[in-house]
Design an enzyme around this catalytic site. Structure first.
Site, PDB file in Angstrom:
ATOM      1  CB  SER A   1      -0.882   0.004   1.249  1.00 34.03           C
ATOM      2  OG  SER A   1      -1.380   1.310   1.458  1.00 34.03           O
TER       3      SER A   1
ATOM      4  CG  HIS B   1      -4.072  -1.579  -1.265  1.00 41.11           C
ATOM      5  ND1 HIS B   1      -5.186  -2.375  -1.412  1.00 41.11           N
ATOM      6  CD2 HIS B   1      -4.381  -0.696  -0.286  1.00 41.11           C
ATOM      7  CE1 HIS B   1      -6.123  -2.003  -0.552  1.00 41.11           C
ATOM      8  NE2 HIS B   1      -5.656  -0.973   0.138  1.00 41.11           N
TER       9      HIS B   1
ATOM     10  CG  ASP C   1      -5.108   2.614   1.190  1.00 41.33           C
ATOM     11  OD1 ASP C   1      -6.047   1.809   1.187  1.00 41.33           O
ATOM     12  OD2 ASP C   1      -3.958   2.323   1.554  1.00 41.33           O
TER      13      ASP C   1
ATOM     14  CG  MET D   1      -8.412   7.425   2.694  1.00 41.73           C
ATOM     15  SD  MET D   1      -7.413   7.588   4.175  1.00 41.73           S
ATOM     16  CE  MET D   1      -6.507   6.031   4.126  1.00 41.73           C
TER      17      MET D   1
ATOM     18  CG  HIS E   1      -9.248   0.258   0.114  1.00 42.50           C
ATOM     19  ND1 HIS E   1      -8.610   0.057   1.326  1.00 42.50           N
ATOM     20  CD2 HIS E   1     -10.582   0.190   0.386  1.00 42.50           C
ATOM     21  CE1 HIS E   1      -9.521  -0.119   2.273  1.00 42.50           C
ATOM     22  NE2 HIS E   1     -10.716  -0.033   1.732  1.00 42.50           N
TER      23      HIS E   1
ATOM     24  CG  MET F   1     -11.265   3.363   2.603  1.00 47.57           C
ATOM     25  SD  MET F   1      -9.706   3.382   3.498  1.00 47.57           S
ATOM     26  CE  MET F   1      -8.567   3.448   2.115  1.00 47.57           C
TER      27      MET F   1
ATOM     28  CG  MET G   1     -11.434  -2.644   5.940  1.00 45.85           C
ATOM     29  SD  MET G   1      -9.949  -2.248   4.973  1.00 45.85           S
ATOM     30  CE  MET G   1      -8.985  -1.287   6.146  1.00 45.85           C
TER      31      MET G   1
ATOM     32  CG  ASP H   1      -6.010  -2.612   3.774  1.00 45.33           C
ATOM     33  OD1 ASP H   1      -4.912  -2.283   4.241  1.00 45.33           O
ATOM     34  OD2 ASP H   1      -6.712  -1.854   3.062  1.00 45.33           O
TER      35      ASP H   1
HETATM   36  C1  DX5 Z   1      -6.069   1.846   5.990  1.00 48.69           C
HETATM   37  C2  DX5 Z   1      -5.694   1.492   4.571  1.00 48.69           C
HETATM   38  C3  DX5 Z   1      -4.538   0.578   4.456  1.00 48.69           C
HETATM   39  C4  DX5 Z   1      -3.235   1.122   4.976  1.00 48.69           C
HETATM   40  C5  DX5 Z   1      -2.547  -0.023   5.663  1.00 48.69           C
HETATM   41  O1  DX5 Z   1      -7.267   2.500   5.982  1.00 48.69           O
HETATM   42  O2  DX5 Z   1      -6.791   0.898   3.897  1.00 48.69           O
HETATM   43  O3  DX5 Z   1      -4.386   0.085   3.125  1.00 48.69           O
HETATM   44  O4  DX5 Z   1      -2.390   1.630   3.990  1.00 48.69           O
HETATM   45  O5  DX5 Z   1      -1.429   0.474   6.300  1.00 48.69           O
HETATM   46  P1  DX5 Z   1      -0.574  -0.422   7.327  1.00 48.69           P
HETATM   47  O6  DX5 Z   1      -0.119  -1.625   6.559  1.00 48.69           O
HETATM   48  O7  DX5 Z   1       0.524   0.487   7.751  1.00 48.69           O
HETATM   49  O8  DX5 Z   1      -1.512  -0.805   8.435  1.00 48.69           O
HETATM   50 ZN    ZN Z   2      -6.420  -0.068   1.932  1.00 46.29          ZN
END
Ligand code: DX5
Ligand code: ZN
Length: 227
Positions: free
Chosen positions: A15, A40, A42, A44, A73, A75, A144, A182
């Site tokens: 990620s 990956h 993310d 947001m 991903h 969010m 998650m 994740d």
């Molecule tokens: C959290 C994200 C993850 C995040 C994981 O909301 O969806 O993908 O990057 O980070 P680590 O591996 O540091 O927990």
């Molecule tokens: Zn993620």
């Protein structure tokens, strides 16, 4: 009965949330050379989760930096509004949340209409069973293992039973759906998630950090996941 973890090939999805954005292309290329299976990303919106991250320009740039599949991903609220934009930017797969979506089936069909892979994500407080009916339409379930919104959080061990439950639902129906985890995945927690039934591991801070190179971090994670 669930297939034994040893017979499943484990995929690693670094990620980039934890990456150094000054040299994002290099970090992703290093992850690719070290055997990453996908990247990956993310996304947001500051509403669905209490944080902001990145959008389509990052996907566009990464599309030129790597041949690996780019997994987005989402969010965000109203993911349907952004699927085409991300698909046009070069995304290969979409992880969309069950939470906050009044018509997940429509979102799944939208992603499929663009010939992209689709996964449904569920937060720690959401039971596996909410996905029972839609499972045959999915390429992947994303469990998650932290509450979404931030990297560097601790793996929630209470999610292990749910990983196993999702795997069981898939095996019972003889589906080929992958189980991705994740949040808080590192060499200590990866084997627990794999033994519970995960076969795709997202890892941010365990891959991109200041204490070791991406190559060494990936090697350690893969070894641990297969142990
Ligand atoms: C959290 C994200 C993850 C995040 C994981 O909301 O969806 O993908 O990057 O980070 P680590 O591996 O540091 O927990
Ligand atoms: Zn993620």
């Amino acid at each position: 009965m669930n297939a034994p973890p040893a017979t499943r090939s484990i995929k690693l999805a670094p990620s980039i949330l934890a990456a150094d954005f000054v040299c994002l292309g290099e970090q992703v290329r290093e992850a690719e050379q070290a055997g990453a299976d996908r990247i990956h990303i993310d996304v947001m919106d500051g509403h669905f989760v209490p944080n902001l991250s990145m959008g389509t320009p990052v996907v566009q740039s990464l599309r030129r930096a790597t041949r690996l599949p780019l997994e987005v991903h989402l969010m965000i609220f109203n993911p349907d509004l952004f699927i085409d934009e991300f698909a046009d930017a070069g995304a290969d797969a979409f992880m969309v949340h069950w939470e906050g979506n009044t018509d997940l089936s429509r979102t799944v069909r939208h992603v499929k209409s663009r010939n992209k892979r689709v996964g449904a994500a569920i937060n720690p407080a959401t039971p596996a069973l909410v996905l029972e009916e839609i499972l045959p339409e999915l390429d992947q379930v994303l469990v998650m293992t932290v509450n979404p919104g931030f990297g560097h959080q601790h793996f929630l061990h209470a999610t292990l039973a749910k990983i196993a439950r999702v795997r069981e639902l898939i095996e019972q129906r003889r589906l080929t759906c992958h189980v991705e985890v994740d949040g808080g995945i590192d060499p200590a927690t990866a084997p627990l998630a794999v033994r519970a039934g995960a076969d795709v591991l997202v890892a941010g801070s365990a891959v991109f950090n200041e204490t070791e190179s991406v190559t060494v971090a990936m090697q350690r994670l893969r070894q641990a996941a297969q142990s």
